[in-house]
Design a protein around this motif. Structure first.
Motif, PDB file in Angstrom:
ATOM      1  N   PRO A  95      -4.586   1.655  -3.723  1.00 58.00           N
ATOM      2  CA  PRO A  95      -5.115   0.291  -3.573  1.00 58.00           C
ATOM      3  C   PRO A  95      -3.953  -0.681  -3.319  1.00 58.00           C
ATOM      4  CG  PRO A  95      -5.048   0.887  -5.886  1.00 58.00           C
ATOM      5  CD  PRO A  95      -4.659   2.119  -5.132  1.00 58.00           C
ATOM      6  N   VAL A  96      -4.217  -1.700  -2.540  1.00 58.96           N
ATOM      7  CA  VAL A  96      -3.228  -2.750  -2.312  1.00 58.96           C
ATOM      8  C   VAL A  96      -3.612  -3.936  -3.193  1.00 58.96           C
ATOM      9  CG1 VAL A  96      -2.156  -4.298  -0.637  1.00 58.96           C
ATOM     10  CG2 VAL A  96      -2.848  -1.980   0.060  1.00 58.96           C
ATOM     11  N   LEU A  97      -2.773  -4.246  -4.152  1.00 58.70           N
ATOM     12  CA  LEU A  97      -3.090  -5.267  -5.142  1.00 58.70           C
ATOM     13  C   LEU A  97      -2.432  -6.604  -4.814  1.00 58.70           C
ATOM     14  CD1 LEU A  97      -2.613  -3.095  -8.362  1.00 58.70           C
ATOM     15  CD2 LEU A  97      -4.690  -3.410  -6.991  1.00 58.70           C
ATOM     16  N   ASN A  98      -3.112  -7.690  -5.243  1.00 59.54           N
ATOM     17  CA  ASN A  98      -2.537  -9.022  -5.065  1.00 59.54           C
ATOM     18  C   ASN A  98      -1.715  -9.398  -6.299  1.00 59.54           C
ATOM     19  OD1 ASN A  98      -4.384  -9.770  -7.047  1.00 59.54           O
ATOM     20  ND2 ASN A  98      -5.874 -10.589  -5.571  1.00 59.54           N
ATOM     21  N   GLU A  99      -1.299 -10.655  -6.368  1.00 60.57           N
ATOM     22  CA  GLU A  99      -0.452 -11.101  -7.473  1.00 60.57           C
ATOM     23  C   GLU A  99      -1.157 -11.049  -8.821  1.00 60.57           C
ATOM     24  OE1 GLU A  99       0.327 -15.402  -7.304  1.00 60.57           O
ATOM     25  OE2 GLU A  99      -1.045 -15.441  -5.586  1.00 60.57           O
ATOM     26  N   TYR A 100      -2.482 -10.968  -8.799  1.00 62.53           N
ATOM     27  CA  TYR A 100      -3.255 -10.885 -10.046  1.00 62.53           C
ATOM     28  C   TYR A 100      -3.639  -9.439 -10.383  1.00 62.53           C
ATOM     29  CZ  TYR A 100      -3.656 -15.824  -8.930  1.00 62.53           C
ATOM     30  OH  TYR A 100      -3.378 -17.141  -8.614  1.00 62.53           O
ATOM     31  N   GLU A 101      -2.996  -8.485  -9.677  1.00 65.83           N
ATOM     32  CA  GLU A 101      -3.259  -7.063  -9.880  1.00 65.83           C
ATOM     33  C   GLU A 101      -4.704  -6.704  -9.564  1.00 65.83           C
ATOM     34  OE1 GLU A 101      -0.898  -4.731 -10.716  1.00 65.83           O
ATOM     35  OE2 GLU A 101       0.467  -6.393 -10.363  1.00 65.83           O
ATOM     36  N   GLU A 102      -5.279  -7.417  -8.600  1.00 67.67           N
ATOM     37  CA  GLU A 102      -6.630  -7.136  -8.145  1.00 67.67           C
ATOM     38  C   GLU A 102      -6.573  -6.608  -6.710  1.00 67.67           C
ATOM     39  OE1 GLU A 102      -8.367 -10.956  -8.414  1.00 67.67           O
ATOM     40  OE2 GLU A 102      -8.828 -10.813 -10.560  1.00 67.67           O
ATOM     41  N   PRO A 103      -7.549  -5.771  -6.304  1.00 69.57           N
ATOM     42  CA  PRO A 103      -7.564  -5.257  -4.932  1.00 69.57           C
ATOM     43  C   PRO A 103      -7.630  -6.391  -3.915  1.00 69.57           C
ATOM     44  CG  PRO A 103      -9.101  -4.033  -6.313  1.00 69.57           C
ATOM     45  CD  PRO A 103      -8.642  -5.209  -7.121  1.00 69.57           C
ATOM     46  N   GLY A 104      -6.821  -6.266  -2.867  1.00 64.77           N
ATOM     47  CA  GLY A 104      -6.799  -7.274  -1.811  1.00 64.77           C
ATOM     48  C   GLY A 104      -5.512  -8.068  -1.849  1.00 64.77           C
ATOM     49  N   GLY A 105      -4.492  -7.578  -1.152  1.00 65.43           N
ATOM     50  CA  GLY A 105      -3.214  -8.272  -1.140  1.00 65.43           C
ATOM     51  C   GLY A 105      -2.440  -7.931   0.121  1.00 65.43           C
ATOM     52  N   GLU A 106      -1.217  -8.416   0.176  1.00 60.56           N
ATOM     53  CA  GLU A 106      -0.359  -8.166   1.331  1.00 60.56           C
ATOM     54  C   GLU A 106       0.426  -6.873   1.102  1.00 60.56           C
ATOM     55  OE1 GLU A 106       3.653 -10.177   3.030  1.00 60.56           O
ATOM     56  OE2 GLU A 106       1.914 -11.529   2.900  1.00 60.56           O
ATOM     57  N   VAL A 107       0.445  -6.015   2.116  1.00 60.45           N
ATOM     58  CA  VAL A 107       1.158  -4.742   2.016  1.00 60.45           C
ATOM     59  C   VAL A 107       2.669  -5.009   1.987  1.00 60.45           C
ATOM     60  CG1 VAL A 107       1.648  -2.536   3.128  1.00 60.45           C
ATOM     61  CG2 VAL A 107      -0.673  -3.496   3.223  1.00 60.45           C
ATOM     62  N   THR A 108       3.313  -4.521   0.941  1.00 59.02           N
ATOM     63  CA  THR A 108       4.766  -4.690   0.789  1.00 59.02           C
ATOM     64  C   THR A 108       5.476  -3.364   1.075  1.00 59.02           C
ATOM     65  OG1 THR A 108       4.763  -4.087  -1.552  1.00 59.02           O
ATOM     66  CG2 THR A 108       4.340  -6.406  -1.006  1.00 59.02           C
ATOM     67  N   GLN A 109       6.804  -3.446   1.168  1.00 56.51           N
ATOM     68  CA  GLN A 109       7.583  -2.229   1.372  1.00 56.51           C
ATOM     69  C   GLN A 109       7.427  -1.282   0.182  1.00 56.51           C
ATOM     70  OE1 GLN A 109       9.073  -1.603   4.297  1.00 56.51           O
ATOM     71  NE2 GLN A 109       9.448   0.460   3.522  1.00 56.51           N
ATOM     72  N   GLU A 110       7.278  -1.865  -1.003  1.00 54.54           N
ATOM     73  CA  GLU A 110       7.059  -1.034  -2.192  1.00 54.54           C
ATOM     74  C   GLU A 110       5.742  -0.271  -2.087  1.00 54.54           C
ATOM     75  OE1 GLU A 110       7.305  -3.297  -5.735  1.00 54.54           O
ATOM     76  OE2 GLU A 110       9.463  -3.665  -5.572  1.00 54.54           O
ATOM     77  N   ASP A 111       4.706  -0.926  -1.555  1.00 54.66           N
ATOM     78  CA  ASP A 111       3.414  -0.259  -1.357  1.00 54.66           C
ATOM     79  C   ASP A 111       3.576   0.921  -0.387  1.00 54.66           C
ATOM     80  OD1 ASP A 111       1.945  -2.004  -2.993  1.00 54.66           O
ATOM     81  OD2 ASP A 111       1.693  -3.437  -1.349  1.00 54.66           O
ATOM     82  N   ILE A 112       4.321   0.695   0.685  1.00 51.29           N
ATOM     83  CA  ILE A 112       4.525   1.746   1.688  1.00 51.29           C
ATOM     84  C   ILE A 112       5.270   2.931   1.086  1.00 51.29           C
ATOM     85  CG2 ILE A 112       5.697   2.293   3.860  1.00 51.29           C
ATOM     86  CD1 ILE A 112       5.116  -0.588   4.753  1.00 51.29           C
ATOM     87  N   GLU A 113       6.331   2.649   0.348  1.00 47.81           N
ATOM     88  CA  GLU A 113       7.097   3.724  -0.282  1.00 47.81           C
ATOM     89  C   GLU A 113       6.246   4.480  -1.302  1.00 47.81           C
ATOM     90  OE1 GLU A 113      10.528   1.814  -1.854  1.00 47.81           O
ATOM     91  OE2 GLU A 113      11.408   1.406   0.113  1.00 47.81           O
ATOM     92  N   HIS A 114       5.377   3.734  -1.998  1.00 49.57           N
ATOM     93  CA  HIS A 114       4.510   4.366  -3.000  1.00 49.57           C
ATOM     94  C   HIS A 114       3.515   5.321  -2.359  1.00 49.57           C
ATOM     95  CE1 HIS A 114       1.242   3.829  -6.342  1.00 49.57           C
ATOM     96  NE2 HIS A 114       1.840   4.993  -6.410  1.00 49.57           N
ATOM     97  N   VAL A 115       2.842   4.882  -1.301  1.00 52.26           N
ATOM     98  CA  VAL A 115       1.836   5.733  -0.680  1.00 52.26           C
ATOM     99  C   VAL A 115       2.490   6.941  -0.001  1.00 52.26           C
ATOM    100  CG1 VAL A 115       1.725   4.623   1.615  1.00 52.26           C
ATOM    101  CG2 VAL A 115      -0.332   5.685   0.633  1.00 52.26           C
TER     102      VAL A 115
END
Length: 409
Positions: A95-115
């Protein structure tokens, strides 16, 4: 500073090849040494007699060192063939989380490395070993074909990974051979993948192509589309099987069959040959005889068509039959067989040609490029790994990362 010398080793069923080369600043290859020896103790890419195989490897290395007038350095890369190599496409998502840790946010480099990290953890049986883990495209909220999702707004993101794997015992036995030489193996790469790296242009990779490496005991292949490897594998059928078929069909010995295949063989049955025939001289207790060309070509055609259809069936099962716009490229010693290109064009219903190596000095790419494609591609692969990880010297790199579950692209 001089470019590092890279050595590629291919332990095939019929020949052992060693190629020593440098990568020039413009990306081209400068081959400084080549060594070949008859392969003994190897069958269908598997070691069946350790001492015989070890002797073949040592002879090829000595020839290469004499040709280059240099010793083989630490950067030796092995091309692995056979071992029931296959590929597995795996997809993982987060899931891609926003600043409130809810689904729906901007994909970051950390997200890419995680997936990517999640996708690389493809489970395989204990008797299999990872050779490559190759990244596919991303999928964002169900929309695929995305090469770089950074900055996109999304609820979830997925990425595919193509795992190329082989039989663990095959790779470990090859490792034992190299330890006994003794020489240090920096890394190993799948032969079919290496051949593709040697002969495909970026345009062909994007348009879609299959590279088929026709070896003595095995046939390896790799399918590219949209710039990415989409399928790879190995089948335990090669040029030696064609020779054995000729022996059985014509009641002649192996030397007679091999000579007849090289001098007069064809993968295409040509009705225009009519009553044309060839004389087979007596040898090794086998009497001489006269063979009709149509009989010889029918025997060869049956085995070669079977080989190509086995690969075509895998491509069709993967849903890739319609994406080979750049066609079929043949490499390996079997690519020199008369009619092989024409037969491939018929079976795959796509353009076919013998793979050519560009930007290479020191070896006749017109005469030897296809035969040495796997070794040449291994040098390309090695240079790419050096660029990707110039400071990676941990003990888990290369052989041991493969043997104990690591992965490399």
């Amino acid at each position: 500073m001089a470019a590092p010398l890279i050595t590629a080793l291919e332990i095939g069923t019929t020949t052992v090849k060693v190629l020593m080369a440098e990568v020039r600043e413009d990306g081209g290859l400068m081959v400084s040494g080549v060594g070949e020896s008859e392969s003994r103790g190897v069958h269908k890419g598997e070691i069946i007699d350790f001492e015989l195989a070890l002797g073949s490897v040592r002879r090829a290395m000595e020839t290469a060192e004499g040709s280059a007038r240099r010793t083989i350095g630490e950067s030796l890369y092995l091309t692995a063939s056979g071992g029931q190599a296959a590929s597995l496409l795996h997809q993982a998502g987060i899931p891609v989380l926003n600043e409130y840790e809810e689904p729906g946010g901007e994909v970051t480099q950390e997200d890419i490395e995680h997936v990517l990290e999640v996708a690389r953890k493809v489970p395989i049986p204990d008797d299999r070993i990872r050779l490559h883990t190759l990244q596919q495209t991303f999928e964002v909220d169900g929309r695929g074909g995305i090469s770089n999702p950074a900055g996109l707004l999304a609820h979830d993101m997925k990425v595919g990974m193509l795992l190329i794997h082989g039989r663990r015992s095959t790779v470990e036995n090859l490792k034992k051979i190299l330890q006994a030489v003794p020489v240090h193996c920096e890394d190993a790469a799948f032969s079919g993948f290496c051949s593709a790296l040697a002969v495909l242009t970026p345009e062909q990779k994007r348009a879609g192509a299959v590279v088929i490496d026709l070896g003595g005991g095995t046939t390896d292949f790799a399918v590219y589309n949209a710039g990415t490897v989409r399928l790879a594998g190995s089948i335990a059928v090669g040029g030696s099987h064609v020779t054995e078929d000729i022996c059985t069909g014509l009641n002649i010995n192996r030397r007679q069959a091999e000579a007849l295949k090289k001098a007069s063989g064809s993968a295409i049955i040509n009705a225009m040959d009519g009553e044309q025939s060839f004389s087979v001289p007596a040898e090794g207790g086998f009497s001489g005889r006269v063979v009709r060309s149509v009989t010889l070509h029918t025997i060869i055609n049956a085995r070669m068509e079977e080989t190509f259809r086995l690969i075509a069936d895998q491509i069709e099962a993967a849903g890739l039959s319609g994406v080979l716009s750049a066609g079929v490229l043949l490499t390996g010693g079997g690519s020199a067989l008369e009619g092989a290109v024409d037969l491939a064009q018929q079976v795959f219903n796509a353009p076919a040609q013998i793979g050519k190596m560009a930007d290479c000095v020191g070896i006749s790419t017109k005469k030897e490029g296809a035969r040495f494609a796997s070794a040449l591609g291994a040098v390309r692969y090695a240079a790419d790994q050096m660029v990707k990880e110039p400071e990676d010297t941990t003990p888990l790199r290369g052989w041991f990362s493969k043997l104990w579950g690591g992965s490399r692209g």
